[in-house]
Design an enzyme around this catalytic site. Structure first.
Site, mmCIF file in Angstrom:
data_model
loop_
_atom_site.group_PDB
_atom_site.id
_atom_site.type_symbol
_atom_site.label_atom_id
_atom_site.label_comp_id
_atom_site.label_asym_id
_atom_site.label_seq_id
_atom_site.Cartn_x
_atom_site.Cartn_y
_atom_site.Cartn_z
ATOM 1 N N ASP A 148 52.091 18.235 38.058
ATOM 2 C CA ASP A 148 53.302 18.999 38.392
ATOM 3 C C ASP A 148 53.328 20.336 37.659
ATOM 4 O O ASP A 148 53.759 21.349 38.207
ATOM 5 C CB ASP A 148 54.548 18.201 38.015
ATOM 6 C CG ASP A 148 54.923 17.167 39.061
ATOM 7 O OD1 ASP A 148 54.009 16.475 39.553
ATOM 8 O OD2 ASP A 148 56.114 17.053 39.379
ATOM 9 N N CYS A 189 50.551 10.457 35.834
ATOM 10 C CA CYS A 189 51.479 11.574 36.001
ATOM 11 C C CYS A 189 52.419 11.413 37.181
ATOM 12 O O CYS A 189 52.342 10.451 37.933
ATOM 13 C CB CYS A 189 50.695 12.872 36.028
ATOM 14 S SG CYS A 189 49.932 13.181 34.402
ATOM 15 N N SER A 541 62.551 18.731 36.689
ATOM 16 C CA SER A 541 61.593 18.069 35.823
ATOM 17 C C SER A 541 62.346 17.141 34.889
ATOM 18 O O SER A 541 63.493 17.414 34.511
ATOM 19 C CB SER A 541 60.817 19.107 35.011
ATOM 20 O OG SER A 541 60.123 18.498 33.953
#
Length: 629
Positions: A148, A189, A541
């Protein structure tokens, strides 16, 4: 004397040579039990019969395993008619003995593109060691995985959430093409973890998920150990004249001192933690540091344990139950995990064909689940501090009275048994994790908001921002893209009292539901974190803090009310009331919606061209709805 047990319609589940009543006569009758018997095996049994005791388990040590009748891989690896498949695998060095054992797929998302995956080659080897040690044959294959962080702030971010579906599809495809008996899923992730868990739920075969572990914290900056997000915060500070260029550039070499998933509680580490809470990862396997010996120990244990799951036929859906999803929701609330977990758990539950309404469970349970852990961005402590304070295992111990402790896990034991048997490597400090009767807060760290601006849903994370922001009223300043908002923030156009509205960034409109990571970090760096708010149909995030609401549904591209907000409109965010309201008369809202026109898709070909046609809203987990084709 009975030479063989009575022949039954279904063969008995003998899995090891040592478990079968072997002697030369019984071996000749083995085909009654659908075993494939070679001449070499026949003579080996004659040899075993000639040496008293050689057939006993202590001599074999579980090395010679014969396929169970129901094994998936048996369909292509056993029998004279399947020589084609065996020959194909033998071209790569597999032996006939290898192909008589349960075959375990190792889905490895290793690459040099993702720091969280950089150590997965070593992790994979130790998993293989464990599989071999337990008598199986591991076969490794690659899986894509995007970071990301590398996709932030440019067109690459459009591909990050859609890659979750590609990951799930690719794991499913490889498992079905090769008829693996079980899978070990290696990834760390943001979208790789849920993508792999979605595949496990879809396949419903024995599976264990294992990440590569979190990275070490960096040099101290702004009162805590730094990480790569410190660079974005520092850039905001630099633009506001709060730090020097030398202080800013120093972070480049000092904020990420090792490989591993980001050292804070972002989406990656939230999902790795929740994989433990779901029971899909061995205890401590989700958060042991990337560079630690414990990480390699967990890898070998995982290889051994997947063989036990195959032998006991414990499949993913026996673990991924309503109770397991509810356990994960409670752990997420109790640690103030990433808001993206709401969407990912919804998608995992969908793939497991569960009845649980994840969004409503988050809403309902947030009122009664205490926040017992605080990890950056909620505090200065990072993931390794969390691990050393007991991690997910200690959280589940403290929350045991609220959990479904009868839920099965990949240890082949229940949550209750795992809690009772767990041995903590470090003593508790109470700095990162507190008991449920002395929490950091008495309600969960993630909240679901609704209102005329978010008729279906909006997600926020009050556990990660100051309580003074739990009620925020401000003036809208609107942007139709992430980039436009970031430019305005850095140029000083966003001021105290503004509610920054970033729209057309949802699953379909983005497409790909990009994260407003940089925008929030720039607000923090410019000193506006306590005096502004940001709302979006995109995502955030897990490292973001400050007053924000994401996942607003319906999204702008679907004609949701966020599409018709004007500059200067008043907006109220009320966490306590779980509401998000546009202070405009309903008649005016209806007039604006009637005049709204759907924009042209940003992508009309390739993977994103397809994705924006069939992606569901964030409130539905951003799953793919093939009936829209």
């Amino acid at each position: 004397m009975e030479i063989l047990p009575s022949v039954q319609k279904n063969p008995p589940p003998f899995r090891r040579l040592a478990e079968f009543p072997w002697n030369p006569l019984t071996f000749l009758c083995a085909k009654c039990y659908n075993f494939t018997v070679s001449a070499a095996e026949f003579y080996s049994v004659l040899y075993m019969a000639a040496i008293p005791g050689l057939h006993r388990p202590e001599f074999n040590q579980g090395r010679e395993i014969i396929m169970e009748h129901a094994a998936r891989s048996e369909k292509i690896l056993c029998g004279l008619d399947n020589q084609y498949y065996r020959a194909t695998l033998k071209s790569m060095g597999f032996t006939g003995d290898d192909l008589k054992r349960p075959v375990i797929g190792i889905a490895n998302a290793w690459s040099e593109c993702v720091p969280g995956h950089f150590n997965l080659r070593q992790v994979a080897q130790r998993v293989k060691d464990g599989v071999y040690r337990a008598g199986g044959t591991p076969i490794e294959f690659g899986v894509i995985g995007g970071c990301d962080g590398m996709g932030q702030g440019h067109d690459g971010m459009h591909y990050i959430l859609p890659s979750r579906e590609l990951i799930a599809n690719s794991v499913e495809s490889m498992a079905q093409i090769n008829l693996f008996d079980g899978l070990v899923l290696l990834g760390s992730c943001d979208k790789i973890v849920p993508g792999m868990l979605m595949a496990a739920a879809r396949l419903n075969i024995p599976c264990i998920f294992l990440p590569g572990g979190p990275m070490e914290g960096g040099v101290v900056f702004d009162g805590r150990q730094s990480d790569q997000t410190s660079s974005a915060e520092a850039y905001g500070m630099l633009s506001a004249g709060k730090i020097t260029e030398a202080e800013y550039t120093a972070l480049e070499d000092l904020s990420c001192p090792s490989c591993g998933s980001c050292s804070y509680l972002g989406t990656a580490n939230t999902m790795c933690s929740l994989a433990e809470a779901l029971g899909m990862t061995l205890p401590d396997g989700g958060i042991a540091p990337a560079t630690s010996a414990a990480r390699m120990v967990k890898a070998e244990e995982t290889g051994i344990k997947i063989m036990e799951l195959v032998e006991k036929k414990i499949t993913a859906r026996q673990i991924l139950t309503d109770g397991a999803i509810r356990n994960a929701i409670k752990v997420c609330l109790a640690m103030s995990g990433s808001t993206n977990a709401v969407m990912h758990l919804t998608a995992i539950a969908h793939e497991a064909e569960l009845s649980i309404d994840v969004l409503n469970e988050f809403d309902r349970l947030s009122a009664t689940t205490p926040q017992i852990a605080k990890i950056n961005p909620s505090s200065k402590y990072n993931m390794i501090d969390f691990y050393r304070d007991g991690g997910v295992s200690r959280m589940m111990e403290y929350l045991a009275a609220m959990l479904d402790t009868d839920a099965m896990t990949v240890t082949a034991h229940t949550v209750a048994e795992n809690i009772a048997d767990h041995k903590y490597p470090y003593p508790a400090t109470g700095l990162v994790i507190r008991p449920a009767d002395d929490p950091f807060g008495f309600t969960g760290g993630v909240a679901v908001l609704r209102g005329n601006l978010a008729p279906d849903t909006g997600i926020t994370k009050p556990g990660a921002f100051d309580k003074s922001l739990h009620h925020f009223e401000g003036e809208a300043i609107c942007f139709d893209s992430e980039e436009a908002a970031e430019e305005a923030i850095l140029a000083g156009k966003v001021r105290e009292g503004h509610v920054v509205v970033i729209r057309y960034e949802g699953p379909k409109g983005g497409p790909g539901m990009r994260e407003m990571f940089k925008a929030m970090k720039y607000l923090y760096g410019r000193g506006l974190a306590l005096s502004t708010a940001l709302i979006t149909d995109g995502r955030f995030s897990g490292t973001n803090n400050g007053c924000f609401v994401g996942h607003i549904s319906p999204e702008a591209a679907e004609g949701g009310p966020i599409a018709i907000v004007h500059d200067g409109d008043r907006i109220v965010i009320d966490v306590e009331k779980r509401s998000l309201e546009l202070l405009v008369p309903q008649a005016e809202i209806d007039t604006r919606l009637a005049a709204w026109k759907r924009p042209e898709p940003k992508f009309k070909k390739g993977w994103l061209g397809l994705y924006c046609k069939i992606a569901a809203s964030g409130s539905e987990g951003a799953i793919l709805k093939y009936d829209r084709l």
